[in-house]
Scaffold this motif. Structure first.
Motif, short mmCIF file in Angstrom:
data_model
loop_
_atom_site.label_atom_id
_atom_site.label_comp_id
_atom_site.label_asym_id
_atom_site.label_seq_id
_atom_site.Cartn_x
_atom_site.Cartn_y
_atom_site.Cartn_z
N GLN A 96 0.69 -1.26 0.00
CA GLN A 96 0.10 -0.05 0.13
C GLN A 96 0.96 1.15 0.05
N TYR A 128 0.32 5.75 0.62
CA TYR A 128 -0.62 6.70 1.10
C TYR A 128 -0.26 8.25 0.45
N SER A 133 -7.83 2.89 -1.97
CA SER A 133 -7.18 1.76 -1.38
C SER A 133 -6.05 2.52 -0.37
N MET A 158 -5.20 1.16 5.91
CA MET A 158 -6.39 1.44 6.74
C MET A 158 -5.94 2.35 7.92
N SER A 210 -3.48 5.05 8.27
CA SER A 210 -2.47 5.63 7.62
C SER A 210 -1.58 6.57 8.82
N SER A 255 -0.93 1.18 -4.62
CA SER A 255 -1.81 0.36 -3.62
C SER A 255 -2.42 -0.87 -4.23
N ARG A 263 -11.82 -5.03 3.60
CA ARG A 263 -11.20 -3.47 3.34
C ARG A 263 -12.24 -2.74 2.38
N ASN A 310 -11.52 1.94 2.73
CA ASN A 310 -10.53 2.15 1.64
C ASN A 310 -10.72 1.52 0.15
N ASP A 311 -11.25 0.37 0.36
CA ASP A 311 -11.68 -0.25 -1.18
C ASP A 311 -13.07 -0.27 -1.27
N SER A 319 -11.81 11.32 8.26
CA SER A 319 -10.52 10.58 7.81
C SER A 319 -9.62 10.39 9.00
#
Lengths: 290, 322
Positions: free
Chosen positions: B14, B16, B30, B33, B35, B130, B212, B264-265, B280
């Motif tokens: 992944q 960010y 993505s 999860m 961050s 990601s 996810r 995220n997904d 967030s």
């Protein structure tokens, strides 16, 4: 209902959802896409991206750059500048999508569902019947007789939700209940009043009546001319027309796709004018069927 | 390079903030999860906070290290060991070529992050590496890492012995109960006041059917305003049905009577209402909550949620490292 003033609703700390009305009406999607286009042109600071849907526009913004109350103020002003929806003009590519209707693969998929999950009428016959059409052959004429508007994409990356632009081709049907566990890649189907193309083999709930060999998902980047920097073909505001083909033409396109010599048939110079469109549909006899 | 000896339950590459800018074509971002932990791991080894690293879920991988380098492990405690010796979390550690890093089951939290100096080198797909398993996009081959795979690493020097300051690390509850921030909207006017009160007072159990793409919550039925029942038929037949709309990430999406937090997904659009949205800055908590743990929602205003985001971003900087 179309609202006099759009509704601005927060989605956590980084989204605004702007709702223009509460009905399935293409005009609401034109407004959503018109605003998306105005936002892009304005280069408003803090906007990350926009995503139109049938009656609304989702705006994703960077909260460290712009506060919610400020972005709402800016967007409100932009909506005001759009004025009447009739003023909206959008760049709109037109794709010709070769499609075999009443094809053997979706037929096999429907039969598999009928055998394993719950018995059901052959989808094209069912959709024709509930829409008062003579038979599945008329369904093919009606469904392929219009350009479609890409209102939004979702459910799966690259899956377009398509609305018929010609009101004489408007049909509706319920979704599968329960949904299917699989659908062949490239299947063309519909649920509610929206049509769709399945980019890859996935579960699904739409009634099925055709299949296209034209790639709308290009993970291996084999068709960059049509896909640009993305791996999915369509963007909101594109149009497409299903071109009926038979088994031999299907095989021909499939072979070209396989060796990457296939060239997507796309018209790139047109702008879609809501004013011209509305004048045209006002001139039609909506009771006509192809 | 990193040689995967055992993949763990679901270990994926992944970065960010992930795959940003393709929501209108249906692509989720993505990315990690949690961050917060992810960015800290990268900063510890000298990378930019968003550099490609690994996310391990519930049960960690076993990895043979291909070069002398510096790594950092953060997030859930999977009792990391280098060969047979335990190594600390939240600290950069020097490793030698040929050593083996073993991560076990998560004893607190759910997701562990591994950063390596230079970052994992994977092909860019729409601006990010990601992994988005569902569509087979990102990572090395679109999916979680597999035994026998070798992940290339960009070369860079790191410094061992750097630590995340104690007060700059996320803390996980010891009683399985999480307090998760939530903001009203976008579709809060479809739920009546009793429904909102219940959302904020109930201990929602995180279902084992969570991944996810979405976090399913188990709890009581929701109650609606007349808007949900007296509506045009094109909205759909359930009270929670609405004309398809774009979904905010973090939305508490009401599918029938089951709330699903879109993470995220998650899907970019659909036909269910989203009465609340997790902001967030609270996503790290979702990333670290395990199935059968409980979520308690705490209402924040949009401004408060944006302040929390600023605070988290200010935490995820080199100032938090000593």
């Amino acid at each position: 209902m179309i609202y006099d003033e759009p509704k601005f609703m927060p989605g956590g700390d980084r989204y605004v959802l702007i709702e223009f009305g509460s009905e399935m009406n293409l005009e609401l999607n034109f407004i959503a896409q018109g605003l998306a286009s105005a936002i892009t042109a304005s280069k408003l600071k803090g906007v990350v991206e926009t995503a139109p849907c049938f009656a609304s526009l989702l705006v994703h913004y960077e909260p460290n750059t712009i506060r919610y109350s400020d972005i709402v103020k800016e967007l409100h002003a932009m909506v005001g500048q759009l004025g009447s929806p009739e003023n909206i003009e959008l760049d709109s590519r037109l794709f010709y999508i070769e499609t075999m209707y009443l094809d053997p693969w979706t037929k096999a998929c429907i039969e598999d569902y009928s055998a394993k999950i719950t018995p059901k009428e052959y989808d094209p016959a069912f959709v024709a019947r509930i829409n008062g059409l003579a038979d599945e052959h008329q369904l093919v004429r009606v469904h392929s007789g219009t350009e479609y508007w890409v209102a939004s994409l979702g459910f799966w990356p690259g899956l377009p939700f398509l609305m018929p632009l010609d009101p004489r081709a408007m049909i509706t049907c319920p979704k599968y209940n329960p949904p299917r566990t699989w659908t062949p890649q490239g299947t063309v189907g519909m649920g509610g009043s929206a049509s769709a193309i399945y980019p890859v083999a996935t579960p699904g709930g739409y009634q099925l009546f055709g299949r296209t060999p034209v790639p709308i998902w290009d993970y291996e980047r084999r068709f960059k001319a049509a896909f640009g920097d993305s791996i999915v073909l369509f963007r909101p505001g594109d149009r497409l027309k299903f071109v009926t083909i038979g088994r031999e033409q299907y095989a021909d396109v499939e072979a070209r796709v396989k060796d990457a010599s296939y060239i997507h048939n796309v018209v790139g110079y047109q702008r879609f004018s809501v004013k011209n469109y509305k004048a045209w549909i006002a001139s039609l006899d909506r009771t006509e069927r192809f | 390079m990193l040689e995967i000896l055992k993949p763990g339950l679901e270990t994926s590459i992944q970065d960010y903030p992930g795959r940003i800018g393709y929501w209108n074509q249906g692509f989720p971002p993505s990315g990690p999860m949690d961050s917060w932990s992810f960015r800290m791991a990268n900063l510890l080894v000298g990378n930019l906070g968003g550099a490609p690293g690994l996310e391990a879920q519930y049960m960690g991988p076993t990895i043979k290290l291909g070069a002398d380098t510096v790594i950092a492990v953060t997030g859930a405690d999977m009792r990391p060991k280098l060969d047979d010796k335990p190594i600390p979390l939240w600290e950069s550690v020097a490793v030698k070529a040929g050593q083996t890093l073993t991560l076990g089951p998560a004893v607190s939290g759910a997701r562990t992050y591994l950063a390596v100096a230079g970052g994992v080198d994977a092909p860019d797909m729409l601006g990010s590496v990601s992994t988005f398993h569902k569509a087979g996009v990102g990572g090395l081959d679109g999916h979680a890492v597999k035994a026998g795979q070798t992940l290339p690493v960009k070369s860079a020097k790191g410094t061992a012995g750097r630590k995340v300051k104690a007060d700059k690390r996320p803390t996980f509850p010891s009683d399985k109960h999480w307090t998760v921030e939530a903001v009203r909207g976008p579709n809060d006017d479809w739920i009546d006041e009793a429904g909102h009160k219940q959302f904020l007072s109930f201990a929602w159990k995180l279902s084992a059917r969570s991944d996810r793409t979405g976090y399913r919550l188990e709890g009581p039925d929701w109650t609606f305003t007349p808007k949900a029942t007296n509506k045009a038929p094109e909205h759909g037949s359930f009270p929670s049905n609405i004309i398809d709309q774009g979904y905010p990430l973090g939305a508490v999406n009401l599918g029938g009577q089951t709330p699903i937090i879109l993470v995220n997904d998650g899907p970019s659009m659909g036909g269910f209402i989203c009465p609340w949205t997790v902001p967030s800055a609270a996503f790290w908590k979702l990333g670290q909550a395990k199935p059968n743990e409980f979520l308690h929602f705490k209402e924040l205003s949009v401004d408060e949620a944006q302040d929390l985001r600023r605070k988290l971003d200010a935490t995820c900087t080199l100032d938090s490292i000593e």
